[in-house]
Motif scaffolding. Sequence first.
Motif, PDB file in Angstrom:
ATOM      1  N   SER A 447       0.823  -1.211   0.000  1.00 24.92           N
ATOM      2  CA  SER A 447       0.000   0.000   0.000  1.00 24.92           C
ATOM      3  C   SER A 447       0.856   1.260   0.000  1.00 24.92           C
ATOM      4  O   SER A 447       0.528   2.249  -0.665  1.00 24.92           O
ATOM      5  CB  SER A 447      -0.940  -0.003   1.207  1.00 24.92           C
ATOM      6  N   VAL A 448       1.986   1.243   0.731  1.00 25.85           N
ATOM      7  CA  VAL A 448       2.870   2.416   0.745  1.00 25.85           C
ATOM      8  C   VAL A 448       3.524   2.611  -0.621  1.00 25.85           C
ATOM      9  O   VAL A 448       3.647   3.752  -1.104  1.00 25.85           O
ATOM     10  CB  VAL A 448       3.943   2.268   1.849  1.00 25.85           C
ATOM     11  N   PHE A 449       3.919   1.532  -1.258  1.00 20.64           N
ATOM     12  CA  PHE A 449       4.502   1.646  -2.600  1.00 20.64           C
ATOM     13  C   PHE A 449       3.502   2.272  -3.571  1.00 20.64           C
ATOM     14  O   PHE A 449       3.858   3.128  -4.389  1.00 20.64           O
ATOM     15  CB  PHE A 449       4.942   0.267  -3.100  1.00 20.64           C
ATOM     16  N   LEU A 450       2.249   1.888  -3.462  1.00 23.79           N
ATOM     17  CA  LEU A 450       1.232   2.429  -4.366  1.00 23.79           C
ATOM     18  C   LEU A 450       0.914   3.889  -4.059  1.00 23.79           C
ATOM     19  O   LEU A 450       0.494   4.629  -4.958  1.00 23.79           O
ATOM     20  CB  LEU A 450      -0.034   1.577  -4.282  1.00 23.79           C
ATOM     21  N   ILE A 451       1.117   4.331  -2.805  1.00 17.54           N
ATOM     22  CA  ILE A 451       0.945   5.752  -2.488  1.00 17.54           C
ATOM     23  C   ILE A 451       1.891   6.594  -3.334  1.00 17.54           C
ATOM     24  O   ILE A 451       1.534   7.684  -3.813  1.00 17.54           O
ATOM     25  CB  ILE A 451       1.183   6.008  -0.984  1.00 17.54           C
ATOM     26  N   GLN A 459      -7.081   8.809  -4.850  1.00 12.32           N
ATOM     27  CA  GLN A 459      -6.327   7.550  -4.806  1.00 12.32           C
ATOM     28  C   GLN A 459      -5.351   7.543  -3.622  1.00 12.32           C
ATOM     29  O   GLN A 459      -5.207   6.535  -2.926  1.00 12.32           O
ATOM     30  CB  GLN A 459      -5.575   7.353  -6.116  1.00 12.32           C
ATOM     31  N   SER A 460      -4.686   8.673  -3.401  1.00  8.97           N
ATOM     32  CA  SER A 460      -3.753   8.763  -2.269  1.00  8.97           C
ATOM     33  C   SER A 460      -4.478   8.585  -0.943  1.00  8.97           C
ATOM     34  O   SER A 460      -3.997   7.883  -0.042  1.00  8.97           O
ATOM     35  CB  SER A 460      -3.026  10.110  -2.297  1.00  8.97           C
ATOM     36  N   LEU A 461      -5.650   9.215  -0.812  1.00 12.76           N
ATOM     37  CA  LEU A 461      -6.416   9.100   0.424  1.00 12.76           C
ATOM     38  C   LEU A 461      -6.865   7.662   0.660  1.00 12.76           C
ATOM     39  O   LEU A 461      -6.772   7.146   1.785  1.00 12.76           O
ATOM     40  CB  LEU A 461      -7.635  10.029   0.361  1.00 12.76           C
ATOM     41  N   PHE A 467      -3.397   1.607   4.252  1.00 11.26           N
ATOM     42  CA  PHE A 467      -2.197   1.471   5.080  1.00 11.26           C
ATOM     43  C   PHE A 467      -2.545   1.576   6.562  1.00 11.26           C
ATOM     44  O   PHE A 467      -2.077   0.789   7.390  1.00 11.26           O
ATOM     45  CB  PHE A 467      -1.183   2.550   4.711  1.00 11.26           C
ATOM     46  N   SER A 468      -3.394   2.542   6.912  1.00 10.34           N
ATOM     47  CA  SER A 468      -3.793   2.723   8.304  1.00 10.34           C
ATOM     48  C   SER A 468      -4.536   1.498   8.834  1.00 10.34           C
ATOM     49  O   SER A 468      -4.251   1.005   9.933  1.00 10.34           O
ATOM     50  CB  SER A 468      -4.677   3.969   8.419  1.00 10.34           C
ATOM     51  N   LEU A 527      11.563   3.905   0.949  1.00 11.04           N
ATOM     52  CA  LEU A 527      12.302   3.259   2.036  1.00 11.04           C
ATOM     53  C   LEU A 527      11.338   2.626   3.034  1.00 11.04           C
ATOM     54  O   LEU A 527      11.571   1.513   3.515  1.00 11.04           O
ATOM     55  CB  LEU A 527      13.197   4.281   2.736  1.00 11.04           C
ATOM     56  N   VAL A 528      10.245   3.311   3.339  1.00 12.79           N
ATOM     57  CA  VAL A 528       9.215   2.751   4.220  1.00 12.79           C
ATOM     58  C   VAL A 528       8.659   1.460   3.640  1.00 12.79           C
ATOM     59  O   VAL A 528       8.510   0.446   4.333  1.00 12.79           O
ATOM     60  CB  VAL A 528       8.080   3.771   4.443  1.00 12.79           C
ATOM     61  N   SER A 529       8.354   1.466   2.354  1.00 13.40           N
ATOM     62  CA  SER A 529       7.822   0.268   1.703  1.00 13.40           C
ATOM     63  C   SER A 529       8.803  -0.903   1.800  1.00 13.40           C
ATOM     64  O   SER A 529       8.407  -2.038   2.098  1.00 13.40           O
ATOM     65  CB  SER A 529       7.510   0.576   0.233  1.00 13.40           C
ATOM     66  N   ALA A 530      10.085  -0.635   1.577  1.00 13.68           N
ATOM     67  CA  ALA A 530      11.099  -1.693   1.634  1.00 13.68           C
ATOM     68  C   ALA A 530      11.240  -2.263   3.038  1.00 13.68           C
ATOM     69  O   ALA A 530      11.341  -3.484   3.230  1.00 13.68           O
ATOM     70  CB  ALA A 530      12.439  -1.156   1.139  1.00 13.68           C
TER      71      ALA A 530
END
Length: 551
Positions: A447-451, A459-461, A467-468, A527-530
């Motif tokens: 989900s973070v990668f797709l953000i 879409q971002s929301l 993610f939440s 980096l968060v996604s990884a």
Amino acid sequence: MFRHVHIGDCEAREPLLSGEYPEREQRDSDEEEIMFDRCTSKITCDPGGNAKRRLTYEEAVEEAGFGWFHWLLLVVCGWANASDAVEILCVSFLLPTARCDLLLSSSDMGLLTSSIFLGMMVGGYTWGYLADQRGRRRVLVVSLAVNGVFGGLASVAPWFWLFLLLRFISGVGVGGSIPVVFSYFSEFMPRLRRGAMISALAAFWMAGNILAAGLAWLVIPSNWAHFSVGTLDFQSWRLFVALCSVPSLSSALLFRLFMPESPKFLMETGREKEAIHVFQVMFKLNTWGKGKNLPEFGLCTSSKQRGGPEETRTHGGSRRERLACGLRKVLMPMKQMFTGSLRSRSVALLLVFYCISFGYYGLWMWFPALFERMESGGGSPCANTTATITSPTLHNHSCYPVKTAVYMEGFIIAASNLPGNIFTIFMVDRLGGKALLSCSLLVSSLSVFLIYVVRTKVQSLVLCCVFSGVSVVTWNTLNVLGTELYPTQLRSSALGFFTSVARVAAIMGNVAFGGLVDTNCAVPVLLVSALLLIGGLVALVLPQTRQTELA
């Protein structure tokens, strides 16, 4: 069961870990993982000849039943957990306006969001150690009071450095209450309900999140909340900070006036009469109106009290030697966590806590600021990196009037935790913590990668809500696993240590976002996604602890 170990000139009692008495080890049926040594009621616990029935901790908890006491306990502990969420997350909601009044750059905002985590890092292990030595309830009262008092004082701080310092001290208090409240709560729960009830307790984090977002939405954009106190221009965000300290102060008062000490802790410290009294209170409330009496029984307790003269005594030596002796005692639980059968799970949990904390707090504390960028850029939070905030004094028009949409979106993201909380409550005891932990981390990573990939605000929301909702499953599951993977004499210390590790990660995540969000927003997001992906894979090595007994 304990053994005496000598550390320099001092003596302390170290719990026997599984592996030292192979004939007493128990293996989990799913993972063949060595679990903890457990007493049974067949063991003669009182050599004095007392013929009355003697129960182990798990048997006494079952005897006390399940009912009103546990639901009241859930509300009180849940309110404490919600107060921690309010105190942590309030900073993220005040950034869009406070940055103008305090003249903050993006780097300053990174320091501000990191300050409470730095305090939590300092307080986490220290409070956890004190809770294992002196009692859960006492530590909860003091840490919640520190959180509330200094969080409230921050609302009137006229300078950024003072505001930063007060937020740091408030974080020291939060660092104690978060790990200890879960240890405390779990030690009242019967084995078959523990996973679901701990998940329900963790769900109160969502309540605190919604409360913080709702207060921000109600107070910060409002003109009525702006007034002057002497020479201090009391902007609406300052009133918001003051209101956010109320839950912590009220939680400290509730624990001080109404809540008993953990019966598991009392048994481990040899305080049998006090533990029996707690079980009697539990039974009385659970059977309210039924006219039943709890049958008389004794308890299998430790033969010595921790914290007594035999542990705190030091034998001569210089002040330097006594200081070194005391330091070794404090660090002993950390050594035990990475010894024997506990080593592999401790290393795995360390990595998982780091990965989820870097990602969750790195993103969550910056959600309002990122959504403010979406308002300006009209799409992805990383699409408008040229609109940097280099001189707050020249850009006050970007803070006032306050954009209410930013707080509405924060409220929506906070409410999106609800499905994840409900899912965890009903499924953690069925699927087991390890499966939920790994899957939720992997989905969070995607989900973070797709953000980063999407290019519209809607879409971002939606992806932020995904993610939440999924990441809260990770946190809830970690709270269950953390209480079940360690014995009583290490439980709060272990959770405090991992809380400190998580705060280091949160600081690094916020500093990374603060330093790069203006120049290269894609780097911290990817980096968060990884890291979430790595955490999901590491979680697979943890043992399964579904409905296990507390050691």
